[in-house]
Design a protein around this motif. Structure first.
Motif, PDB file in Angstrom:
ATOM      1  N   VAL A   1       9.586  33.856  18.796  1.00 41.76           N
ATOM      2  CA  VAL A   1      10.010  32.613  18.234  1.00 41.76           C
ATOM      3  C   VAL A   1      10.513  32.522  16.897  1.00 41.76           C
ATOM      4  CG1 VAL A   1       9.281  30.402  17.837  1.00 41.76           C
ATOM      5  CG2 VAL A   1       8.604  31.357  19.853  1.00 41.76           C
ATOM      6  N   PHE A   2       9.891  33.643  16.271  1.00 42.99           N
ATOM      7  CA  PHE A   2      10.380  33.438  14.451  1.00 42.99           C
ATOM      8  C   PHE A   2      11.499  34.342  14.591  1.00 42.99           C
ATOM      9  CE2 PHE A   2       5.748  32.735  13.572  1.00 42.99           C
ATOM     10  CZ  PHE A   2       6.017  31.368  12.960  1.00 42.99           C
ATOM     11  N   LEU A   3      11.485  35.516  15.601  1.00 44.28           N
ATOM     12  CA  LEU A   3      13.047  36.454  15.396  1.00 44.28           C
ATOM     13  C   LEU A   3      14.149  35.430  15.862  1.00 44.28           C
ATOM     14  CD1 LEU A   3      14.071  39.330  15.203  1.00 44.28           C
ATOM     15  CD2 LEU A   3      13.816  39.220  17.893  1.00 44.28           C
TER      16      LEU A   3
ATOM     17  N   SER B   1      24.456  36.533  22.455  1.00 48.07           N
ATOM     18  CA  SER B   1      23.895  36.109  23.556  1.00 48.07           C
ATOM     19  C   SER B   1      23.175  37.187  24.342  1.00 48.07           C
ATOM     20  CB  SER B   1      24.912  35.449  24.575  1.00 48.07           C
ATOM     21  OG  SER B   1      25.305  34.403  23.903  1.00 48.07           O
ATOM     22  N   THR B   2      23.797  38.508  24.439  1.00 47.11           N
ATOM     23  CA  THR B   2      23.490  39.615  25.232  1.00 47.11           C
ATOM     24  C   THR B   2      22.046  40.169  24.733  1.00 47.11           C
ATOM     25  OG1 THR B   2      25.431  40.231  26.047  1.00 47.11           O
ATOM     26  CG2 THR B   2      23.682  41.745  26.049  1.00 47.11           C
ATOM     27  N   PHE B   3      22.284  40.159  23.139  1.00 40.64           N
ATOM     28  CA  PHE B   3      21.065  40.902  22.584  1.00 40.64           C
ATOM     29  C   PHE B   3      19.555  39.704  22.811  1.00 40.64           C
ATOM     30  CE2 PHE B   3      18.571  40.649  18.664  1.00 40.64           C
ATOM     31  CZ  PHE B   3      17.819  41.764  18.526  1.00 40.64           C
ATOM     32  N   MET B   4      20.097  38.502  22.478  1.00 41.91           N
ATOM     33  CA  MET B   4      18.861  37.498  22.599  1.00 41.91           C
ATOM     34  C   MET B   4      18.347  37.453  23.952  1.00 41.91           C
ATOM     35  SD  MET B   4      18.003  36.166  19.974  1.00 41.91           S
ATOM     36  CE  MET B   4      18.602  36.707  18.414  1.00 41.91           C
ATOM     37  N   ALA B   5      19.242  37.716  25.156  1.00 43.26           N
ATOM     38  CA  ALA B   5      18.996  37.881  26.466  1.00 43.26           C
ATOM     39  C   ALA B   5      17.918  38.961  26.796  1.00 43.26           C
ATOM     40  CB  ALA B   5      19.897  37.729  27.503  1.00 43.26           C
TER      41      ALA B   5
ATOM     42  N   TRP C   1      -4.844  38.202  26.221  1.00 45.97           N
ATOM     43  CA  TRP C   1      -4.028  37.134  26.016  1.00 45.97           C
ATOM     44  C   TRP C   1      -3.723  36.734  24.778  1.00 45.97           C
ATOM     45  CZ3 TRP C   1      -6.537  33.592  22.919  1.00 45.97           C
ATOM     46  CH2 TRP C   1      -7.726  33.702  22.601  1.00 45.97           C
ATOM     47  N   TRP C   2      -4.680  37.115  23.637  1.00 45.58           N
ATOM     48  CA  TRP C   2      -4.327  36.962  22.336  1.00 45.58           C
ATOM     49  C   TRP C   2      -3.234  37.757  21.730  1.00 45.58           C
ATOM     50  CZ3 TRP C   2      -4.633  41.672  19.801  1.00 45.58           C
ATOM     51  CH2 TRP C   2      -5.362  42.586  20.470  1.00 45.58           C
ATOM     52  N   ALA C   3      -2.981  38.918  22.409  1.00 43.16           N
ATOM     53  CA  ALA C   3      -1.676  39.785  22.010  1.00 43.16           C
ATOM     54  C   ALA C   3      -0.552  39.016  22.672  1.00 43.16           C
ATOM     55  CB  ALA C   3      -1.827  41.049  22.830  1.00 43.16           C
ATOM     56  N   ILE C   4      -0.545  38.396  23.517  1.00 34.29           N
ATOM     57  CA  ILE C   4       0.501  37.552  24.102  1.00 34.29           C
ATOM     58  C   ILE C   4       0.989  36.361  22.945  1.00 34.29           C
ATOM     59  CG2 ILE C   4       1.209  35.929  25.960  1.00 34.29           C
ATOM     60  CD1 ILE C   4      -0.538  37.436  27.884  1.00 34.29           C
ATOM     61  N   LEU C   5       0.045  35.616  22.774  1.00 34.92           N
ATOM     62  CA  LEU C   5       0.109  34.615  21.498  1.00 34.92           C
ATOM     63  C   LEU C   5       1.059  35.367  20.404  1.00 34.92           C
ATOM     64  CD1 LEU C   5      -2.857  32.556  21.656  1.00 34.92           C
ATOM     65  CD2 LEU C   5      -0.578  32.052  22.683  1.00 34.92           C
ATOM     66  N   PHE C   6       0.547  36.498  19.989  1.00 33.09           N
ATOM     67  CA  PHE C   6       1.086  37.189  18.655  1.00 33.09           C
ATOM     68  C   PHE C   6       2.446  37.494  19.114  1.00 33.09           C
ATOM     69  CE2 PHE C   6       1.927  41.181  16.288  1.00 33.09           C
ATOM     70  CZ  PHE C   6       1.990  40.486  15.141  1.00 33.09           C
ATOM     71  N   LEU C   7       3.050  38.269  20.075  1.00 24.93           N
ATOM     72  CA  LEU C   7       4.210  38.966  20.657  1.00 24.93           C
ATOM     73  C   LEU C   7       5.015  37.538  20.786  1.00 24.93           C
ATOM     74  CD1 LEU C   7       5.665  41.373  21.055  1.00 24.93           C
ATOM     75  CD2 LEU C   7       5.105  41.131  23.549  1.00 24.93           C
ATOM     76  N   THR C   8       4.796  36.483  21.250  1.00 25.24           N
ATOM     77  CA  THR C   8       5.426  35.283  21.716  1.00 25.24           C
ATOM     78  C   THR C   8       5.839  34.639  20.230  1.00 25.24           C
ATOM     79  OG1 THR C   8       4.658  35.160  23.819  1.00 25.24           O
ATOM     80  CG2 THR C   8       5.823  33.199  23.045  1.00 25.24           C
ATOM     81  N   GLY C   9       4.874  34.436  19.568  1.00 26.31           N
ATOM     82  CA  GLY C   9       5.245  34.075  18.112  1.00 26.31           C
ATOM     83  C   GLY C   9       6.119  34.718  17.296  1.00 26.31           C
ATOM     84  N   ASN C  10       6.016  36.085  17.358  1.00 32.45           N
ATOM     85  CA  ASN C  10       6.940  36.982  16.911  1.00 32.45           C
ATOM     86  C   ASN C  10       8.306  36.736  17.186  1.00 32.45           C
ATOM     87  OD1 ASN C  10       5.439  38.322  14.875  1.00 32.45           O
ATOM     88  ND2 ASN C  10       5.159  39.899  16.153  1.00 32.45           N
TER      89      ASN C  10
ATOM     90  N   LEU D   1      14.585  38.820  24.856  1.00 34.80           N
ATOM     91  CA  LEU D   1      13.530  37.758  25.713  1.00 34.80           C
ATOM     92  C   LEU D   1      13.069  38.452  26.815  1.00 34.80           C
ATOM     93  CD1 LEU D   1      12.447  34.800  25.967  1.00 34.80           C
ATOM     94  CD2 LEU D   1      14.482  34.405  27.032  1.00 34.80           C
ATOM     95  N   ALA D   2      14.026  39.345  27.721  1.00 36.99           N
ATOM     96  CA  ALA D   2      13.236  39.987  28.886  1.00 36.99           C
ATOM     97  C   ALA D   2      12.357  40.971  28.499  1.00 36.99           C
ATOM     98  CB  ALA D   2      14.594  40.653  29.528  1.00 36.99           C
ATOM     99  N   VAL D   3      12.568  41.710  27.408  1.00 37.58           N
ATOM    100  CA  VAL D   3      11.695  42.865  27.149  1.00 37.58           C
ATOM    101  C   VAL D   3      10.227  42.061  26.817  1.00 37.58           C
ATOM    102  CG1 VAL D   3      11.175  44.511  25.508  1.00 37.58           C
ATOM    103  CG2 VAL D   3      13.278  44.673  26.381  1.00 37.58           C
TER     104      VAL D   3
END
Length: 179
Positions: free
Chosen positions: A72-74, A38-42, A61-70, A45-47
């Motif tokens: 979600v997959f992680l 839980s700590t690792f995931m939190a 904004w396109w980099a935000i989509l890429f990073l957020t998609g990564n 997510l914060a980073v």
């Protein structure tokens, strides 16, 4: 014996709950407990949120989509791995039989029972001499188990099983085969 005379009735002795000769539970290794996970995931997510804010401020904004998609997959990959680790194998030797039970999430699983007579515990080794696999052979049945153990742990497990059976008067073959 005279008519009307009763004989004392002694109840048959109930079978005593036999203690297993060998009982072991094998589970996959876990480097993180629930709190650590839980700590690792939190923290992850914060980073990602902080980096997303910085990228949004820079107008990327396109980099935000890429990073957020990564992210979600992680998260999906970590959750899938944690779910796969919720399994166990139990090896029980009792009453002249070896029972191998496989459970997932603590629920009902499958169980195989092999007689100790004619049982062989085969240690399959690679070229470097490491125990890569443990197999139980009995007539036409062949079961692989203890895949979640390291090669050294597999070797120690096989020795412990063999010693406990030997102390109980059972002799099982423990051949070594190349990988």
């Amino acid at each position: 014996m005279t008519p009307g005379m009763s004989l004392p009735f002694s109840a048959a002795a109930e079978p005593v709950d036999e203690r297993p000769l060998f009982d072991a539970i094998i589970t996959p290794p876990a480097s993180l407990g629930e709190r650590g996970f839980s700590t690792f995931m939190a923290v992850t997510l914060a980073v990602v949120c902080l980096v997303d804010l910085a990228l949004m401020a820079a107008g990327l904004w396109w980099a935000i989509l890429f990073l957020t998609g990564n992210l979600v997959f992680l998260l999906a990959a970590f959750i899938a791995v944690r779910r796969a680790r919720e399994r166990s194998e139990r090896v029980v030797v009792q009453g002249g039989q070896l029972r191998l039970e496989r459970h997932w999430k603590g629920g009902p699983g499958c169980a195989d029972t092999l007689p100790l007579f004619g049982l062989r515990l085969v240690r399959v080794r690679d070229g470097a001499g490491h125990c890569r696999r443990l197999e139980l052979h009995s007539r036409s049945q062949r079961l692989c188990f203890a895949a979640d153990l390291t090669p050294k742990e597999r070797e120690a497990f096989a020795e412990a099983l063999g010693r406990s059976l030997h102390r109980a008067g059972f002799a099982i073959a423990m051949p070594v085969q190349p990988y």
